[in-house]
Design a protein around this motif. Structure first.
Motif, PDB file in Angstrom:
ATOM      1  N   ARG B 108       0.828  -1.204   0.000  1.00 22.71           N
ATOM      2  CA  ARG B 108       0.000   0.000   0.000  1.00 22.71           C
ATOM      3  C   ARG B 108       0.864   1.256   0.000  1.00 22.71           C
ATOM      4  N   LYS B 149      -6.904  -4.094  -5.970  1.00 23.52           N
ATOM      5  CA  LYS B 149      -7.659  -3.222  -5.060  1.00 23.52           C
ATOM      6  C   LYS B 149      -6.846  -1.994  -4.671  1.00 23.52           C
ATOM      7  N   GLU B 153      -7.743   1.946  -5.344  1.00 26.83           N
ATOM      8  CA  GLU B 153      -7.819   2.816  -4.171  1.00 26.83           C
ATOM      9  C   GLU B 153      -6.912   4.042  -4.334  1.00 26.83           C
ATOM     10  N   GLU B 157      -7.753   7.998  -5.025  1.00 25.82           N
ATOM     11  CA  GLU B 157      -7.243   8.969  -4.061  1.00 25.82           C
ATOM     12  C   GLU B 157      -6.462  10.095  -4.748  1.00 25.82           C
TER      13      GLU B 157
END
Lengths: 339, 339, 339, 339
Positions: B108, B149, B153, B157
């Protein structure tokens, strides 16, 4: 891995390289020459990318010093792999294996006649495509499941083993009941998901060299299948793409003895795709066996002029017969025989 | 199709060729010269294989005289194709499109930082691999669904569109909710089943040139997607395999203006894979746009030295920023602009 | 040189390799890992052939760790080489040099008109072949000495420098009074006797990359000229032979920044031979300069449709003019200018 | 020549093409299809460049329909060329010719020992370089005239014919008294001035295929020698440059049967340069003869480990002996024999 530093590399550069090597799990031995420093990384780290080191500041070049494949390497099984098929045919042994048949299964009549001719000529395997990868969407794409059934039927009728090309994962299950050997085409040699699945199957696979695959890449792709547990793998040289356009591809005959040296797997030659011109197939088939091939995969069609695909490179039945007769004479020169 | 007969071709040879042409649906016009006969086949037969005629007795050579692709040809849509994405970004228009990001989604933190840097530099798309085709089975194979995913995301953003590579049919459904554009990698450019499925999808596709694909083969593969009804297709030159080993591949910059001439589809350049060496990426990116590219696909990593794949060819964030600044100056010279 | 031994290498194998290294003048440092031994040869032996070590028993691989050329290397003259011609034109400086003209000198009228058009468009050099290397013995072979005289005459009349191709040693003397720069064609890049002689001449040389020459081979050939004492050498990328047949050659634009990094010599691009198709020359010329080229060598003919050679790749005079206008805008983006 | 016009070609485009064809001496036959016009040019114009037509407005493509070489074509001498040497050795006949020896003549002892070993093994020719083309100016460049004298001396002493490489025109006269056959190396296959001179000599020539020469280019170069009046020409496949780096070159075995079909000239194979690795030479030599080669040119050195050049690809004397023994068994399979 070895990293050779440039003459002008600073101590800072050198330390940065050493750090990266240690991070990856290498023990680093340093040789400081009057002009150049050499860093030898020993030990057994996991995967690493030698290209990453080539671009670090102060590095002249970096070299991998062990092969990136393990199971495919000759030293894994120095005596060589032999594959025994249900009817006792052995690939990779003393006998040369011959697989022949049309590019595509076109009809019951065509494939039955092909099988009879192939058998009469002396081959052990019937080849024929049921699902066809074609560069144009408007070309004939194969008979599909119906073609598989026909292959099995005429294979049983004539006593031939059956090999056909698998193009994607979903076809594996479908094909299993009908065939004796999966063929992975040149275009799929780096379809890694397909290779991985074929590693879990308990049926032999013949994998062709990609049209621009290096020998190292062939062996890395082999590793995908072997690492899944399927050791019944045959490799096949089928021509590479070069600047020469007279032939469809340039058949790299030297890949045959090179592969025989680097790996324990059987190696075959496919002169039909290798050159793409019917009359060149017999000399290239003889050359393949003279160079050490364990077998040949060739296209033959009862009526090449009317073939739905690859007619130009398909042998006439009588050409196949004459060729196999010559192979019988040639094989003993290199310590082999033809059944 | 035209068939030129040999000087020594007999009338029997000629008649046999004429018969085969008529069978395929051609109207044959014959020109009998003092030394050579020429057979011109006109009309619109279905698929035929010109190689079949080259090997017929008495034939000097045979030539296809129309392109084997239709929908991909420039004449199908002379004004050129533009593709408008949900947020209004247009590919194939006056503006150069920039897609950048790491080779693989690693975490992430890594992908979010990448996205922020890519956005700040001025790109419109975030690239990143969730499923990785790797030549060694022992290399990092990607984060899979989790990676998809994360891409969505951080794309949302930062306001970036998202592109990622699809490797097989079963991934299409999986990817649809998360991405804005499918990428077909070089190794899958001739995975015809995958292409056919992507033809039925209603989402844009970027298809890279295969590592040894001819320009005609690129367009035949494009035809697979277009003939399924998906016209939102972008082509991408990413380097071909040649004898030169200094660079990872040889980026065929000329393929960009050639494709722009032959097809209406947008054409991008991928200098990262084209050369494989970080410091060569900026000059090759500039060269691509100078030669007429509609956009660039490039690898950038927040910390290339520690990238899990392709670190050697990933730009540092500041390199990407400087490069895009230069592109802003260069684009107007060729009648384009950078957002 | 570094030699990496195989896992299974015996002490006898290792000693034999060490002996050979010592015989050549290396000091050998040995690293004995748990599985593999590495031998690093340091010191400065004369010439040696790394291939010889690759085939010794027990050797995994052997690596040269310094470049085989010295005078051509960037480090020999880090600031870069500039060449000043009699009229003050500088090649390798801040300004892009443009050389243009017909493939062959065909007549006084043709070459004079060409020179005027080339000058008007903004070029500094007139190119034109007097002796033509042609692949067919039945093609036009050039005007010879008469062509040289015409080149000089119209060069002087228009204020252009003159460059022409030298094909063999006996032509050097002949050409000296008439030309400003020798051109070594792609087919002669490894005509080592010719290169050696050009090393003794006191006139600049432009040497083209051979059609299948690696970048290292380009620099080794450069070394032949430099080691004779002639440092006024310009290199030129002109396309390499690959499997792609749409273009005459594949212009390796990346060779330009690679050469700029590896050597101090000026590097030009020849898009005419690089692609062989007139309309692709302007985009490839722009791409060359965007990638860092120091100049361009291009074919232009007053009437390309009637050119005696290379008409298909010769620009129309107005195309050259428009192209140079664009180059004037592009050059500043990469810190250069066009006169 | 045939010119196929585009669908959208206008009558003006068509008329312009017709005019150009007529200017060159063609009689033009026009076929007007519903969508496409085809122009067939018949008659016998002199040299023309088909590329010129490909770029004319409205043209789809243009095709040469006769081979650009005449004297080298098989139809010029359908029965094939045989070359009889002074001592009665015939090249191109039923017997396979074997030429072997070291890369370079290094000393009297070395070349005499080589000759004895070559003779004992069963070869007819001694090969050895006196003038060496080397890619590095710092490599051994050969013994020159002294080497020529030694070749003749030991050739006479052992009863072997002598072949050596000629690198430039000035060496022809020098070599004439000492040798039986000139060898043109791969790098000189397109040194057209050298070829033209060799056309005027009355001594056989063996010309190697250039490292990136097409088969058509080989035959065009042959045409240069034949058109000078020297019909005693032997062609030789010696490996081409491809992306594969495991072998030094990729030996194009298929070029052997292709050349045998297209030309009447004898065709040999050079597996030493073809692969560059000693242990691969025997399988490739066998493959060459199996594919139809008229002979073999191979490197053998009494002590390959200490050879001054090409040691890695030179056979040990006992390898040559064993290989020739195998060739004796193989040759009859393809209707040939070994003396």
């Amino acid at each position: 891995m070895i990293v050779a530093m440039q003459d002008k590399a600073t101590e800072e550069h050198i330390q940065h390289v050493i750090e990266r090597m240690v991070e990856l799990g290498f023990n680093v031995h340093r040789t400081t020459g009057a002009t150049q420093t050499i860093l030898a990384g020993v030990g057994t780290p996991g995967h690493f990318d030698v290209a990453e080191f080539k671009v670090l500041s102060g590095v002249y070049d970096a070299y991998r010093i062990s092969s990136p494949y393990k199971l495919a390497g000759r030293s894994f099984r120095p005596e060589g792999t032999t594959i025994t098929f249900p009817n006792g045919v052995v690939v990779g042994g003393e006998q040369i294996t011959i697989m022949a048949g049309p590019c595509s299964v076109e009809s019951r009549e065509q494939i039955l006649l092909s099988a009879k001719q192939v058998k009469a000529a002396g081959a052990q395997f019937l080849r024929g495509g049921a699902f066809k990868p074609r560069s144009s969407p408007y070309s004939f794409q194969g008979m599909g499941l119906e073609g598989l059934k026909l292959l099995r039927e005429v294979g049983d009728e004539t006593g031939l083993l059956v090999i056909t090309e698998v193009m994607e994962i979903s076809q594996i299950e479908l094909m299993l009941p009908y065939i004796d050997c999966f063929q992975v085409g040149a275009r799929n040699m780096q379809n890694f998901n397909l290779l991985r699945e074929l590693g879990h199957v308990r049926k032999p696979v013949l994998m062709k060299r990609g049209i621009s695959a290096t020998i190292e890449e062939v062996l890395l792709s082999a590793e995908y299948i072997l690492s899944g547990g399927n050791y019944d793998l045959i490799l096949c040289e089928r021509g590479i793409r070069t600047y020469e356009t007279y032939t469809r591809n340039t058949m790299d005959i030297s890949a045959i003895p090179v592969l025989k040296k680097l790996t324990h797997l059987p190696v075959m030659g496919d002169p039909s795709h290798g050159v793409g011109i019917r009359d060149l197939v017999p000399p290239m088939a003889l050359a393949s066996v003279a160079a050490g091939a364990d077998g040949l995969l060739m296209e033959m069609h009862p009526n090449p002029d009317k073939a739905m695909s690859d007619g130009a490179q398909s042998l006439y039945p009588e050409q196949l017969e004459k060729l196999i007769a010559k192979l019988r004479l040639l094989a003993p020169v290199v310590g082999r025989s033809v059944a």
